[in-house]
Design an enzyme around this catalytic site. Sequence first.
Site, PDB file in Angstrom:
ATOM      1  CG  ASP A   1      12.934 -19.449  14.899  1.00  0.00           C
ATOM      2  OD1 ASP A   1      12.905 -18.439  15.424  1.00  0.00           O
ATOM      3  OD2 ASP A   1      12.866 -20.431  14.095  1.00  0.00           O
TER       4      ASP A   1
HETATM    5  C1  BGC Z   1       9.865 -17.591  13.315  1.00  0.00           C
HETATM    6  C2  BGC Z   1      11.391 -17.413  12.220  1.00  0.00           C
HETATM    7  C3  BGC Z   1      11.039 -16.672  12.193  1.00  0.00           C
HETATM    8  C4  BGC Z   1      10.745 -15.588  13.778  1.00  0.00           C
HETATM    9  C5  BGC Z   1      11.028 -14.200  13.959  1.00  0.00           C
HETATM   10  C6  BGC Z   1      10.233 -18.117  14.607  1.00  0.00           C
HETATM   11  O1  BGC Z   1       8.855 -18.064  15.827  1.00  0.00           O
HETATM   12  O2  BGC Z   1      10.464 -20.016  14.154  1.00  0.00           O
HETATM   13  O3  BGC Z   1      10.890 -18.087  11.340  1.00  0.00           O
HETATM   14  O4  BGC Z   1      12.082 -16.023  11.593  1.00  0.00           O
HETATM   15  O5  BGC Z   1      10.039 -16.185  14.507  1.00  0.00           O
HETATM   16  O6  BGC Z   1       9.659 -13.650  13.498  1.00  0.00           O
END
Ligand code: BGC
Length: 683
Positions: free
Chosen positions: A230
Amino acid sequence: MEPKEILEKLTLEEKIGMIHGAELFSTAGVKRLNIPPLVMSDGPMGVRNEFEPANWKPIGLTDDYVTYLPCNSALAATWNRNLARDTGSVLGEEARGRGKDIILAPGVNIKRSPLCGRNFEYFSEDPYLTKEMAVPYIEGVQSFDVAACVKHFAANSQETERLNVEVEIEEKALREIYLPAFYDAVKKAGSYTIMGAYNRLYGEYCCESDFLLKKILRDEWQYDGVVISDWGGVHDTEKAAKSELDIEMSVTYDFDDYCMANPLKEKVEAGEIDESVIDEKVLRILHLMKKLHMFDGKRKTGVYNTPGHRKAALHVARESIVLLKNEDKVLPLSKKELKKVLLIGENAQCIHSNGGGSAEIKALYEISPLMGIKTHLGGNVKVDYASGYCREEKSEESGQNWQETSLQNGGGSIGKTDTSQEEALVKKRNALKEEALQLAGDKSYDRVIFVGGLNHDHDTEGNDRADMALPYGQDELISQLFAVREDMLVVMIGGSSVDMTAWEEKAHTLVWSYYAGMEGGNALADVLFGDVNPSGKLPETFYKNHMDCSAHALGEFPGGKTVAYKEGKYVGYRYHEKYHIEPLFPFGHGLSYTSFAYRKMSVKPGMVSCYVKNTGKNPGSETAQAYQLVQDGADVVKELKGFEKVYLEPGEEKLVEIAVEGNGPYAVGSSLFDIRLQGDIKL
Ligand code: BGC
């Protein structure tokens, strides 16, 4: 050239470039070998707008508007696997059409508490329903040569302190409730990629976890796809490099300083980490590229914003709407009998697509309930609108995207509201309430419809709700509206259950809609006016109060530095079954404008069948739900193990065959609380 041969030609520097973000949504390619970068995008409800490569500033293009699909909770409420496949297909085709390689979806975390800010992105509280929707969704995405990225692995069911919180859970419950959707996503659907979660589990960050990534994912499940962190989920160079993580992504712009960038390169050069660990990652990435036809010129082209995609969004939205109550059979409304209609509530005209965090969408358009109802009724019916309440005005824009600051303060909070202008706000709300009450008392309105609930100020990444109470004084407003208009219809919109107990008994007609995509307002009008017979069923328990949810009653939510999942497997309805707790509306509940009769059940290994007949006057669809009856101490509790949705004309009867997991005995019914037949396996 085969991936192995390509690998041999790569320098350390080039390999390092392929395993970490070189932009916010992309890795580096290797030009001299024609290896393109891997380009990613959020998210579950459509392909996100374009950001500058090294800045969370939307570029502001006019060519990145997209089809806005119903959220995953809405999809789960359809209980229709075909619609999950259609949704995934639209997303995959649009992602490819926008030139993306990986779409960061679906989110399959379990709705452990109604208060989790990202619940709308997730399917259900139930592992079976979640996986049954996730598998066709992923297959749909990947049919367009785009990788799905099932997320967030694992036990990521809250936003508060999301970057660091240590989840304490017994492994048995983890495997029974929180892992099955990931298992099926990789084993059955073959998700090409998977995203690690921010939180910690058993003392390790999930994105670097030996337990999750090595023991479970690679060794037990034999996963050979690509593991992506993540954004900002990696903390330690050595741990991450030696773990089964393949790509590190983050929200900051210091790409070369990411753990798996220069710091890793230096450690390899110093002989502290063997280059072979990088080779394994790169090889998996090259295999992914091969699967996506990134080298052979045979890749699908994709397309976005087609009429077909909008139609798919409409179909899903129509089947996602849940008729909770229709006591006086007021619904469906007859268009011919209406001259004057009043709509009250900010959600009647609220646009939801542009909020919620990384799932935000730059929708080509979004039909609000007010617009849907107006277009359905036409110009000869007078439709008036009063907002009745309002949200807080957003405090001054800092010019920063929330994602830019998302790694601060543990990355998540609880119960955040902007009370800076409280006094003025109270005044404004009182005035709006008075206006609404006055209008609602006007008996010349044939119908008064309240459209309220939540919005993405509450259902949002980075923030959990403090409780289930409706915001903006809606309880008081609705109660007072019922005093002047007792036949008012209520429509609630949100991402998870809200406390309706203050006025629910007064509401004889109650409709629930999750965030239902660009055609949501049309779909709602279709249901209200009977163009569509509702067939949505709740994919989660609707609690009276959050203390009726096991995470709060038995465990902790949101906890502190740690959060104890003391409730174990008793999540959602499993807790209510075991502890005899009455929900407001049970899991699986959803009414129709027709009625269904069940008869003649038979059970054999892997299959429950029964006849379902449409005994009413309208064509309609019914989801027959098969629950396994499990002996649990002195109790027999039900667990969903199969379902099948069937369309029936009035008077028509069909044999419904439901593939089931586990062993009997089973109970089949229209919801968890509306069991019609029971039977055991006959060998
Ligand atoms: C989220 C993810 C997301 C990523 C990219 C993170 O803050 O938890 O689900 O895909 O950001 O935007």
